[in-house]
Scaffold this active site. Structure first.
Site, PDB file in Angstrom:
ATOM      1  N   ARG A  67       0.838  -1.204   0.000  1.00 21.13           N
ATOM      2  CA  ARG A  67       0.000   0.000   0.000  1.00 21.13           C
ATOM      3  C   ARG A  67       0.873   1.255   0.000  1.00 21.13           C
ATOM      4  O   ARG A  67       0.547   2.246  -0.650  1.00 21.13           O
ATOM      5  CB  ARG A  67      -0.952  -0.001   1.214  1.00 21.13           C
ATOM      6  CG  ARG A  67      -2.035  -1.072   1.075  1.00 21.13           C
ATOM      7  CD  ARG A  67      -3.063  -0.982   2.174  1.00 21.13           C
ATOM      8  NE  ARG A  67      -3.821   0.256   2.133  1.00 21.13           N
ATOM      9  CZ  ARG A  67      -4.622   0.680   3.121  1.00 21.13           C
ATOM     10  NH1 ARG A  67      -4.731  -0.052   4.210  1.00 21.13           N
ATOM     11  NH2 ARG A  67      -5.282   1.804   3.012  1.00 21.13           N
ATOM     12  N   GLN A  98     -10.487  10.212   6.735  1.00 23.17           N
ATOM     13  CA  GLN A  98     -10.344   8.779   7.024  1.00 23.17           C
ATOM     14  C   GLN A  98      -9.112   8.242   6.301  1.00 23.17           C
ATOM     15  O   GLN A  98      -8.758   7.082   6.465  1.00 23.17           O
ATOM     16  CB  GLN A  98     -11.573   8.022   6.518  1.00 23.17           C
ATOM     17  CG  GLN A  98     -12.856   8.513   7.134  1.00 23.17           C
ATOM     18  CD  GLN A  98     -14.058   7.865   6.447  1.00 23.17           C
ATOM     19  OE1 GLN A  98     -14.449   6.759   6.788  1.00 23.17           O
ATOM     20  NE2 GLN A  98     -14.630   8.550   5.496  1.00 23.17           N
ATOM     21  N   ASN A  99      -8.498   9.071   5.474  1.00 23.46           N
ATOM     22  CA  ASN A  99      -7.358   8.602   4.679  1.00 23.46           C
ATOM     23  C   ASN A  99      -6.100   8.545   5.521  1.00 23.46           C
ATOM     24  O   ASN A  99      -5.903   9.331   6.449  1.00 23.46           O
ATOM     25  CB  ASN A  99      -7.135   9.505   3.466  1.00 23.46           C
ATOM     26  CG  ASN A  99      -8.299   9.435   2.498  1.00 23.46           C
ATOM     27  OD1 ASN A  99      -9.123   8.534   2.613  1.00 23.46           O
ATOM     28  ND2 ASN A  99      -8.357  10.361   1.570  1.00 23.46           N
ATOM     29  N   ASP A 101      -3.092   8.408   3.761  1.00 18.50           N
ATOM     30  CA  ASP A 101      -2.039   8.635   2.763  1.00 18.50           C
ATOM     31  C   ASP A 101      -1.228   9.915   2.952  1.00 18.50           C
ATOM     32  O   ASP A 101      -0.206  10.113   2.296  1.00 18.50           O
ATOM     33  CB  ASP A 101      -2.635   8.581   1.350  1.00 18.50           C
ATOM     34  CG  ASP A 101      -3.774   9.581   1.133  1.00 18.50           C
ATOM     35  OD1 ASP A 101      -3.762  10.677   1.740  1.00 18.50           O
ATOM     36  OD2 ASP A 101      -4.681   9.271   0.344  1.00 18.50           O
ATOM     37  N   HIS A 116      -7.945   7.817  11.052  1.00 17.93           N
ATOM     38  CA  HIS A 116      -7.466   6.435  10.934  1.00 17.93           C
ATOM     39  C   HIS A 116      -5.940   6.332  10.939  1.00 17.93           C
ATOM     40  O   HIS A 116      -5.396   5.301  10.559  1.00 17.93           O
ATOM     41  CB  HIS A 116      -8.041   5.784   9.670  1.00 17.93           C
ATOM     42  CG  HIS A 116      -9.534   5.606   9.739  1.00 17.93           C
ATOM     43  ND1 HIS A 116     -10.322   5.293   8.655  1.00 17.93           N
ATOM     44  CD2 HIS A 116     -10.395   5.711  10.793  1.00 17.93           C
ATOM     45  CE1 HIS A 116     -11.592   5.205   9.021  1.00 17.93           C
ATOM     46  NE2 HIS A 116     -11.663   5.463  10.312  1.00 17.93           N
ATOM     47  N   SER A 187     -17.663   6.539   1.288  1.00 22.76           N
ATOM     48  CA  SER A 187     -18.843   5.725   1.019  1.00 22.76           C
ATOM     49  C   SER A 187     -19.825   5.790   2.187  1.00 22.76           C
ATOM     50  O   SER A 187     -20.910   5.236   2.110  1.00 22.76           O
ATOM     51  CB  SER A 187     -18.426   4.281   0.757  1.00 22.76           C
ATOM     52  OG  SER A 187     -17.660   3.788   1.837  1.00 22.76           O
TER      53      SER A 187
HETATM   54  P1  NAD Z   1     -14.387   3.652   0.225  1.00 25.80           P
HETATM   55  O1  NAD Z   1     -13.302   2.991  -0.563  1.00 25.80           O
HETATM   56  O2  NAD Z   1     -15.322   2.806   0.987  1.00 25.80           O
HETATM   57  O3  NAD Z   1     -15.266   4.612  -0.701  1.00 25.80           O
HETATM   58  C1  NAD Z   1     -14.721   5.537  -1.569  1.00 25.80           C
HETATM   59  C2  NAD Z   1     -15.815   6.464  -2.043  1.00 25.80           C
HETATM   60  O4  NAD Z   1     -15.258   7.409  -2.950  1.00 25.80           O
HETATM   61  C3  NAD Z   1     -16.955   5.756  -2.795  1.00 25.80           C
HETATM   62  O5  NAD Z   1     -18.188   6.175  -2.249  1.00 25.80           O
HETATM   63  C4  NAD Z   1     -16.803   6.253  -4.226  1.00 25.80           C
HETATM   64  O6  NAD Z   1     -18.047   6.388  -4.890  1.00 25.80           O
HETATM   65  C5  NAD Z   1     -16.146   7.600  -4.023  1.00 25.80           C
HETATM   66  N1  NAD Z   1     -15.385   8.099  -5.163  1.00 25.80           N
HETATM   67  C6  NAD Z   1     -14.850   7.396  -6.190  1.00 25.80           C
HETATM   68  N2  NAD Z   1     -14.194   8.214  -7.023  1.00 25.80           N
HETATM   69  C7  NAD Z   1     -14.301   9.460  -6.518  1.00 25.80           C
HETATM   70  C8  NAD Z   1     -13.832  10.738  -6.925  1.00 25.80           C
HETATM   71  N3  NAD Z   1     -13.097  10.882  -8.040  1.00 25.80           N
HETATM   72  N4  NAD Z   1     -14.128  11.817  -6.165  1.00 25.80           N
HETATM   73  C9  NAD Z   1     -14.873  11.668  -5.041  1.00 25.80           C
HETATM   74  N5  NAD Z   1     -15.339  10.489  -4.605  1.00 25.80           N
HETATM   75  C10 NAD Z   1     -15.058   9.401  -5.335  1.00 25.80           C
HETATM   76  O7  NAD Z   1     -13.610   4.690   1.157  1.00 25.80           O
HETATM   77  P2  NAD Z   1     -13.919   5.246   2.588  1.00 25.80           P
HETATM   78  O8  NAD Z   1     -15.334   5.679   2.708  1.00 25.80           O
HETATM   79  O9  NAD Z   1     -12.867   6.236   2.821  1.00 25.80           O
HETATM   80  O10 NAD Z   1     -13.711   4.030   3.597  1.00 25.80           O
HETATM   81  C11 NAD Z   1     -12.767   2.996   3.449  1.00 25.80           C
HETATM   82  C12 NAD Z   1     -11.658   2.972   4.491  1.00 25.80           C
HETATM   83  O11 NAD Z   1     -10.417   2.631   3.877  1.00 25.80           O
HETATM   84  C13 NAD Z   1     -11.369   4.298   5.126  1.00 25.80           C
HETATM   85  O12 NAD Z   1     -10.813   4.115   6.362  1.00 25.80           O
HETATM   86  C14 NAD Z   1     -10.336   4.844   4.149  1.00 25.80           C
HETATM   87  O13 NAD Z   1      -9.644   5.935   4.591  1.00 25.80           O
HETATM   88  C15 NAD Z   1      -9.456   3.660   3.950  1.00 25.80           C
HETATM   89  N6  NAD Z   1      -8.683   3.804   2.685  1.00 25.80           N
HETATM   90  C16 NAD Z   1      -7.824   4.870   2.589  1.00 25.80           C
HETATM   91  C17 NAD Z   1      -7.127   5.108   1.425  1.00 25.80           C
HETATM   92  C18 NAD Z   1      -6.211   6.319   1.379  1.00 25.80           C
HETATM   93  O14 NAD Z   1      -5.655   6.715   2.405  1.00 25.80           O
HETATM   94  N7  NAD Z   1      -6.046   6.945   0.205  1.00 25.80           N
HETATM   95  C19 NAD Z   1      -7.296   4.264   0.324  1.00 25.80           C
HETATM   96  C20 NAD Z   1      -8.182   3.157   0.455  1.00 25.80           C
HETATM   97  C21 NAD Z   1      -8.888   2.963   1.643  1.00 25.80           C
END
Ligand code: NAD
Ligand code: ZN
Length: 240
Positions: A67, A98-99, A101, A116, A187
């Site tokens: 990751r 919640q990210n 990154d 998180h 989401s």
């Molecule tokens: P999720 O993966 O459950 O949902 C992502 C959401 O983003 C979806 O509802 C989708 O429709 C939407 N989406 C897709 N493309 C988009 C765009 N271009 N602009 C705006 N929205 C868009 O993510 P979540 O709700 O954050 O929950 C999952 C858990 O996993 C959290 O804790 C999350 O932070 C973590 N996670 C973090 C990362 C990161 O740090 N980048 C990556 C993957 C998962």
């Protein structure tokens, strides 16, 4: 719609953005539900847990290094930059994310609550040792604490673990005391972050959702925009 959102932001004394994996998608970082969401044959729910770490810390670390490799060369996008800009415009502005990154900080946001944790931070599973390690490689897997020799773990919140009470209290406080909340790229199913928009709404906050897909909170929002974070940032800039 966007004009109204811009007007609310310009009049706001305090605003909050709640962000999820979707805001980083256009930086090239997959969401959990995206096509690249799977690693080997495992689901995130099977690896991001204290039990998985207890059973096989090496496997969990390999997943986190993978990751990290997806994040290490990525840059913030216009969605992240919009929020950094709003922090300079609105008297008080908070990013609750919640990210893990770190892209909000890279974009220049200062008031950030990382619900998180952070993928670059490591902490000892036994003593209080913590360190930042911006690398996707490790000589020793799983890594050990330089202070006490116990296993180091990613300083992130796993499924089944509680959020930091301080971070959660601050997130609830800001959600309930702001004038406008932007909910971008989440989401809205992972608790307790998913209830922050509801708490905001109950406190009379103007809640705006930005997501290409409908979510469980879409109907409750004052404005729910079916668009990506970058498109939203570009469209909103014209009214700011
Ligand atoms: P999720 O993966 O459950 O949902 C992502 C959401 O983003 C979806 O509802 C989708 O429709 C939407 N989406 C897709 N493309 C988009 C765009 N271009 N602009 C705006 N929205 C868009 O993510 P979540 O709700 O954050 O929950 C999952 C858990 O996993 C959290 O804790 C999350 O932070 C973590 N996670 C973090 C990362 C990161 O740090 N980048 C990556 C993957 C998962
Ligand atoms: Zn230690």
């Amino acid at each position: 719609m966007l004009e109204e959102v811009a007007k609310r932001l310009k009049e706001a004394k305090k605003a909050v953005a709640l962000t999820g994996a979707g805001i980083s998608k256009e930086s090239g970082i997959p969401t959990f539900r995206g096509a690249n969401g799977l690693w080997k044959k495992f689901k995130p729910e099977e690896l991001a847990t204290p039990w998985a770490f207890q059973r096989d810390p090496k496997l969990v670390w390999e997943w986190y290094l993978w990751r990290r490799s997806l994040v290490i060369d990525k840059e913030p996008n216009e969605g992240h930059f919009l929020l950094a800009r709003l922090e300079t415009m609105v008297p008080e502005f908070w990013v609750i994310t919640q990210n893990i990154d770190g892209l909000h900080a890279q974009a220049g946001s200062k008031n950030i609550i990382e619900l998180h944790g952070n993928i670059w931070r490591e902490r000892c599973s036994s003593c209080g040792f913590k360190r930042v390690n911006r690398s996707d490689r490790m000589e020793e897997l799983p890594p050990r604490c330089p202070e006490c020799g116990a296993l180091l773990r990613p300083d992130v919140v796993w499924f089944g673990e509680a959020l930091s009470p301080d971070a959660l209290d601050a997130a609830i406080h800001h959600s309930e005391t702001c004038d406008v909340m932007l909910v971008i790229g989440t989401s809205a199913v992972v608790q307790p972050a998913a209830s922050l928009p509801l708490m905001a709404k109950n406190a009379g906050v103007f809640v705006v959702e930005v997501n290409p897909e409908r979510t469980p909170i879409s109907d409750m929002c004052d404005v729910s925009l079916r668009m990506g974070a970058v498109e939203f940032a570009q469209a909103l800039q014209r009214y700011l």
